[in-house]
Design an enzyme around this catalytic site. Structure first.
Site, PDB file in Angstrom:
ATOM      1  N   ASN A  71      28.657  24.845  30.117  1.00  0.00           N
ATOM      2  CA  ASN A  71      27.273  24.980  29.664  1.00  0.00           C
ATOM      3  C   ASN A  71      26.549  26.135  30.347  1.00  0.00           C
ATOM      4  O   ASN A  71      26.882  26.532  31.465  1.00  0.00           O
ATOM      5  CB  ASN A  71      26.501  23.653  29.763  1.00  0.00           C
ATOM      6  CG  ASN A  71      26.421  23.165  31.172  1.00  0.00           C
ATOM      7  OD1 ASN A  71      27.215  23.576  31.999  1.00  0.00           O
ATOM      8  ND2 ASN A  71      25.453  22.319  31.458  1.00  0.00           N
ATOM      9  N   SER A 111      31.025  29.375  24.841  1.00  0.00           N
ATOM     10  CA  SER A 111      29.636  29.045  25.193  1.00  0.00           C
ATOM     11  C   SER A 111      28.728  30.119  24.618  1.00  0.00           C
ATOM     12  O   SER A 111      29.142  31.257  24.436  1.00  0.00           O
ATOM     13  CB  SER A 111      29.426  29.081  26.712  1.00  0.00           C
ATOM     14  OG  SER A 111      30.482  28.476  27.395  1.00  0.00           O
ATOM     15  N   LEU A 143      28.677  25.314  14.753  1.00  0.00           N
ATOM     16  CA  LEU A 143      28.572  23.946  14.241  1.00  0.00           C
ATOM     17  C   LEU A 143      27.229  23.337  14.623  1.00  0.00           C
ATOM     18  O   LEU A 143      26.638  23.690  15.637  1.00  0.00           O
ATOM     19  CB  LEU A 143      29.716  23.073  14.766  1.00  0.00           C
ATOM     20  CG  LEU A 143      29.774  22.732  16.255  1.00  0.00           C
ATOM     21  CD1 LEU A 143      28.854  21.585  16.627  1.00  0.00           C
ATOM     22  CD2 LEU A 143      31.194  22.380  16.636  1.00  0.00           C
ATOM     23  N   LEU A 201      22.950  34.321  19.059  1.00  0.00           N
ATOM     24  CA  LEU A 201      21.539  34.094  19.408  1.00  0.00           C
ATOM     25  C   LEU A 201      20.651  34.320  18.186  1.00  0.00           C
ATOM     26  O   LEU A 201      19.709  33.571  17.927  1.00  0.00           O
ATOM     27  CB  LEU A 201      21.094  35.050  20.529  1.00  0.00           C
ATOM     28  CG  LEU A 201      21.793  34.945  21.880  1.00  0.00           C
ATOM     29  CD1 LEU A 201      21.136  35.894  22.875  1.00  0.00           C
ATOM     30  CD2 LEU A 201      21.729  33.519  22.420  1.00  0.00           C
ATOM     31  N   LEU A 207      17.220  30.499  12.258  1.00  0.00           N
ATOM     32  CA  LEU A 207      17.088  29.108  11.768  1.00  0.00           C
ATOM     33  C   LEU A 207      15.801  28.489  12.312  1.00  0.00           C
ATOM     34  O   LEU A 207      15.034  27.863  11.583  1.00  0.00           O
ATOM     35  CB  LEU A 207      18.309  28.277  12.195  1.00  0.00           C
ATOM     36  CG  LEU A 207      19.622  28.632  11.489  1.00  0.00           C
ATOM     37  CD1 LEU A 207      20.803  27.938  12.163  1.00  0.00           C
ATOM     38  CD2 LEU A 207      19.563  28.250  10.014  1.00  0.00           C
ATOM     39  N   CYS A 256      19.866  23.915  21.778  1.00  0.00           N
ATOM     40  CA  CYS A 256      20.187  25.327  21.540  1.00  0.00           C
ATOM     41  C   CYS A 256      19.025  26.219  21.140  1.00  0.00           C
ATOM     42  O   CYS A 256      18.886  27.325  21.663  1.00  0.00           O
ATOM     43  CB  CYS A 256      21.271  25.423  20.478  1.00  0.00           C
ATOM     44  SG  CYS A 256      22.727  24.519  20.964  1.00  0.00           S
ATOM     45  N   PHE A 318      17.280  14.063  18.694  1.00  0.00           N
ATOM     46  CA  PHE A 318      16.534  15.263  18.256  1.00  0.00           C
ATOM     47  C   PHE A 318      16.641  15.481  16.758  1.00  0.00           C
ATOM     48  O   PHE A 318      15.900  16.265  16.179  1.00  0.00           O
ATOM     49  CB  PHE A 318      16.950  16.504  19.055  1.00  0.00           C
ATOM     50  CG  PHE A 318      18.250  17.149  18.627  1.00  0.00           C
ATOM     51  CD1 PHE A 318      19.461  16.726  19.147  1.00  0.00           C
ATOM     52  CD2 PHE A 318      18.253  18.194  17.719  1.00  0.00           C
ATOM     53  CE1 PHE A 318      20.658  17.326  18.763  1.00  0.00           C
ATOM     54  CE2 PHE A 318      19.448  18.817  17.327  1.00  0.00           C
ATOM     55  CZ  PHE A 318      20.649  18.372  17.846  1.00  0.00           C
TER      56      PHE A 318
HETATM   57  C1  UGA Z   1      21.990  24.405  15.746  1.00  0.00           C
HETATM   58  C2  UGA Z   1      22.491  25.322  14.626  1.00  0.00           C
HETATM   59  O1  UGA Z   1      22.135  24.785  13.347  1.00  0.00           O
HETATM   60  C3  UGA Z   1      24.004  25.503  14.695  1.00  0.00           C
HETATM   61  O2  UGA Z   1      24.436  26.444  13.720  1.00  0.00           O
HETATM   62  C4  UGA Z   1      24.381  26.004  16.096  1.00  0.00           C
HETATM   63  O3  UGA Z   1      25.785  26.131  16.223  1.00  0.00           O
HETATM   64  C5  UGA Z   1      23.871  24.989  17.127  1.00  0.00           C
HETATM   65  O4  UGA Z   1      22.437  24.886  17.017  1.00  0.00           O
HETATM   66  C6  UGA Z   1      24.264  25.489  18.494  1.00  0.00           C
HETATM   67  O5  UGA Z   1      23.881  26.594  18.851  1.00  0.00           O
HETATM   68  O6  UGA Z   1      25.026  24.785  19.165  1.00  0.00           O
HETATM   69  P1  UGA Z   1      21.867  21.759  16.079  1.00  0.00           P
HETATM   70  O7  UGA Z   1      20.984  22.084  17.238  1.00  0.00           O
HETATM   71  O8  UGA Z   1      22.981  20.803  16.277  1.00  0.00           O
HETATM   72  O9  UGA Z   1      22.519  23.108  15.499  1.00  0.00           O
HETATM   73  O10 UGA Z   1      20.956  21.148  14.936  1.00  0.00           O
HETATM   74  P2  UGA Z   1      20.168  21.688  13.646  1.00  0.00           P
HETATM   75  O11 UGA Z   1      20.677  20.980  12.463  1.00  0.00           O
HETATM   76  O12 UGA Z   1      20.144  23.168  13.578  1.00  0.00           O
HETATM   77  O13 UGA Z   1      18.699  21.150  13.911  1.00  0.00           O
HETATM   78  C7  UGA Z   1      17.911  21.639  15.010  1.00  0.00           C
HETATM   79  C8  UGA Z   1      16.534  21.031  14.957  1.00  0.00           C
HETATM   80  O14 UGA Z   1      15.796  21.528  13.840  1.00  0.00           O
HETATM   81  C9  UGA Z   1      16.531  19.505  14.800  1.00  0.00           C
HETATM   82  O15 UGA Z   1      15.541  18.953  15.624  1.00  0.00           O
HETATM   83  C10 UGA Z   1      16.205  19.309  13.336  1.00  0.00           C
HETATM   84  O16 UGA Z   1      15.648  18.079  13.051  1.00  0.00           O
HETATM   85  C11 UGA Z   1      15.234  20.452  13.118  1.00  0.00           C
HETATM   86  N1  UGA Z   1      15.084  20.843  11.691  1.00  0.00           N
HETATM   87  C12 UGA Z   1      16.148  21.302  10.986  1.00  0.00           C
HETATM   88  C13 UGA Z   1      13.832  20.763  11.085  1.00  0.00           C
HETATM   89  O17 UGA Z   1      12.834  20.360  11.709  1.00  0.00           O
HETATM   90  N2  UGA Z   1      13.690  21.153   9.770  1.00  0.00           N
HETATM   91  C14 UGA Z   1      14.749  21.617   9.045  1.00  0.00           C
HETATM   92  O18 UGA Z   1      14.549  21.964   7.843  1.00  0.00           O
HETATM   93  C15 UGA Z   1      15.995  21.686   9.654  1.00  0.00           C
END
Ligand code: UGA
Length: 440
Positions: A71, A111, A143, A201, A207, A256, A318
C-alpha cells in the site's frame, strides 16, 4: 493474482505478505475481504498454482516476475504530508528484492504510485553488488471493488508501461503474454513507463471529477426543483458524455479517489503548475461540500436538533457490495451526528465489523445490527448512505410502523421509491430532487 492463477495454469503464483494473520486467512475458508466471486476462484486455484505465504525472502529468490502491490497511503508526516504518497513500504520491498535476488527479474508496479516512482525504484535496484538485472514495468490496476472479478476477467483495457529500450520492451512483452491468455490483444495497451503511471492517477481523477460535477449540480437542483436523475439521464444519453458515473450521491469514498487526486495535486504543485493543482483540488472540495451539506440538511430538517434522537444509518461501506469502509462518507456522517448527540443504529450487510472499528472511541451511543428491521425500531429517521440492493426491497410499510413519527428518510443515493414511501407516510429527502413531505 487470483485471476492470473485461474487463467494461466502454467504459471505458479505465490502471494506473500508480512502479516501472518492475513496469510492465514487467505489460506482459510474465511477470506480477509469480501469480494463477490473471489472465494470461488480461490477455491479453484489455491493449492494448485496459487499459494499464500509469509516466506518473502525465499519467494523473491524463486520468482522470475514480482508484482509489487504494497500500500501507498497518503503521507501523514514530513514533506508532502496530507498529499504525497508514503513510499516507505515500496522502498522496503525494493530493498528486500535487491537483497534476495540471485538472477534477473521483472518488477511490476501494481500499487498506484506517483509518476517517476519507477525511476526511484530503479535507482535502488541498480545499487546492487551482485549481477542481478531488474527491469521495472508499470501495470496499474483498474478494478473496482464489488465488481473486481468481472473487471479482471473482462477488462476494458490492461495497461503496461515500460522503458522503450530493448530490454524494457522485452519485459513488457512478458507481461503482455500473461494477460493475453484471456484479454484480447487490442485491449492490452503498451506505453512508456511514465504514461502508465500517470494514466492510473488520471483515470481515477476523471471518474471522481464526474461524480463531483453531478453532485455540484445536485445542489443546484435542490434550489430550483430540477431533478438530478432526469439531468443525469438527459446528459448521459449524449454518447460523448456517456451514462456512467453520473449518479448523484452523498459523495464518493473509497481508498483511491481522494488519495490519487491528492497525489496528482502534489505532483502538479511540485512542477509549479498551481492552476492545474487548483483545478483538481476542487474535485475534492466539492466532495467534502456534498458530505457536509447532506449532514447539515439532516440536522436542519430534524428541527435543528438531533440530540437524543435515534437515526438509522443504512449502509456503512463506501459503496454497495463491499465491506470496505475506507474514506466512506458514512463515517463522516456518523461522526458528525454523534457530535450532535444523536443515537445511531447502523446496518450494513458486510461492513459492520469495519464500522465498529471506525467508530470505536468516538464516545457516541451507537448500535450495530445486520437486520434493518431491528435497526429502525424507534428511530426518527433513516439515512441511506450505501446503495445496497437489499435496501430497495425492504417492506417499508412495516418499517414505517416500527419508527417514531414523523418518520423521515434521507436517501443519499436516490435508490428508493420516493413516491411509494411518501404514500406510506414518510417524509422523503432525496439528493438533487424535490422533497416529498407531509409537513405544511
Ligand atoms: C475506483 C475506480 O473505479 C477503479 O477503476 C480503480 O481501479 C480503483 O478506484 C482503484 O484505484 O483501486 P473503487 O474505489 O473500488 O474503484 O470504487 P468506484 O466504483 O469507483 O466508486 C468510488 C466511489 O464513488 C464510491 O463511493 C461510489 O459510491 C461513488 N460513486 C460512483 C458515486 O457516488 N456516483 C457514481 O455515479 C459512481
Amino acid at each position: 493474482m487470483a485471476a492470473i492463477a485461474l487463467k494461466c495454469p502454467r504459471y505458479k503464483v505465490t502471494v506473500v505478505d508480512v502479516n501472518e494473520d492475513r496469510i492465514k486467512e487467505w489460506n482459510s475458508d474465511r477470506l480477509p475481504i469480501y469480494e463477490p466471486g473471489l472465494d470461488n476462484i480461490i477455491r479453484k486455484t489455491r493449492g494448485v498454482n496459487l499459494f499464500f505465504s509469509t516466506e518473502i525472502e525465499k519467494e523473491i529468490k524463486e520468482a522470475d516476475i514480482i508484482f509489487v502491490s504494497v500500500n501507498t497511503p497518503t503521507k501523514t508526516f514530513g514533506l508532502g504530508a496530507g498529499m504525497a504518497s508514503d513510499l516507505q513500504y515500496w522502498e522496503k520491498t525494493a530493498q528486500a528484492i535487491l537483497e534476495n535476488s540471485e538472477g534477473p527479474k521483472i518488477i511490476v508496479e501494481k500499487s498506484t504510485l506517483p509518476v517517476k516512482t519507477a525511476e526511484a525504484m530503479e535507482r535502488i535496484l541498480r545499487a546492487n553488488s551482485n549481477n542481478s538485472q531488474f527491469e521495472v514495468v508499470s501495470n496499474p490496476e483498474f478494478l473496482a471493488e464489488g465488481t473486481a472479478m468481472q473487471d479482471l476477467l473482462e477488462p476494458d483495457r490492461v495497461l503496461i508501461g515500460s522503458h522503450e529500450t530493448e530490454s524494457g520492451l522485452r519485459a513488457a512483452e512478458e507481461i503482455v503474454n500473461i494477460y493475453a491468455h484471456w484479454v484480447p490483444r487490442d485491449r492490452i495497451i503498451t506505453t512508456n513507463l511514465w504514461s502508465a503511471e500517470l494514466s492510473k492517477l488520471v483515470a481515477n481523477a476523471f471518474l471522481a471529477q464526474r461524480i463531483s460535477s453531478i453532485n455540484s449540480i445536485s445542489a443546484l437542483c435542490e434550489k430550483t426543483d430540477a431533478d438530478i436523475s432526469e439531468i443525469s439521464y438527459a446528459i448521459g444519453s449524449d454518447r460523448r458524455i456517456g451514462p456512467k458515473f453520473l449518479k448523484a450521491s452523498v459523495g464518493f469514498g473509497g481508498s483511491c479517489f481522494k488519495k490519487d487526486i491528492l497525489n496528482l495535486v502534489y505532483i502538479a504543485e511540485s512542477y509549479g503548475l498551481s492552476e492545474v493543482a487548483d483545478y483538481w483540488r476542487m474535485v475534492l472540495k466539492i466532495n467534502e461540500y456534498q458530505e457536509e451539506r447532506f449532514v447539515a440538511n439532516i440536522i436542519k430538517t430534524m428541527f435543528n436538533t438531533v440530540v437524543g434522537k435515534k437515526i438509522a444509518i443504512f449502509g456503512f461501506a463506501f459503496k454497495a457490495n463491499t465491506g470496505d469502509t475506507r474514506e466512506s462518507p458514512a463515517k463522516f456522517i456518523a461522526i458528525k451526528l454523534i457530535q450532535e448527540k444523536a443515537i445511531l443504529s447502523i446496518t450494513d450487510p458486510q461492513a459492520l465489523r469495519n464500522a465498529q472499528i471506525d467508530l470505536a472511541g468516538t464516545g457516541g451511543e451507537v448500535t450495530f445490527d445486520p437486520d434493518p428491521y431491528k435497526a429502525v425500531e424507534g428511530a426518527s429517521a433513516i439515512v441511506v448512505v450505501a446503495e445496497w440492493e437489499v435496501f430497495k426491497t425492504l417492506n417499508y410499510a412495516d418499517i414505517y410502523k416500527r419508527m417514531k413519527k414523523p418518520a423521515l428518510i434521507f436517501d443519499g443515493r436516490n435508490i428508493l421509491d420516493h413516491q411509494q414511501l411518501f404514500k406510506i407516510g414518510f417524509n422523503v429527502y432525496p439528493i438533487g430532487k424535490p422533497n416529498l413531505t407531509h409537513f405544511e
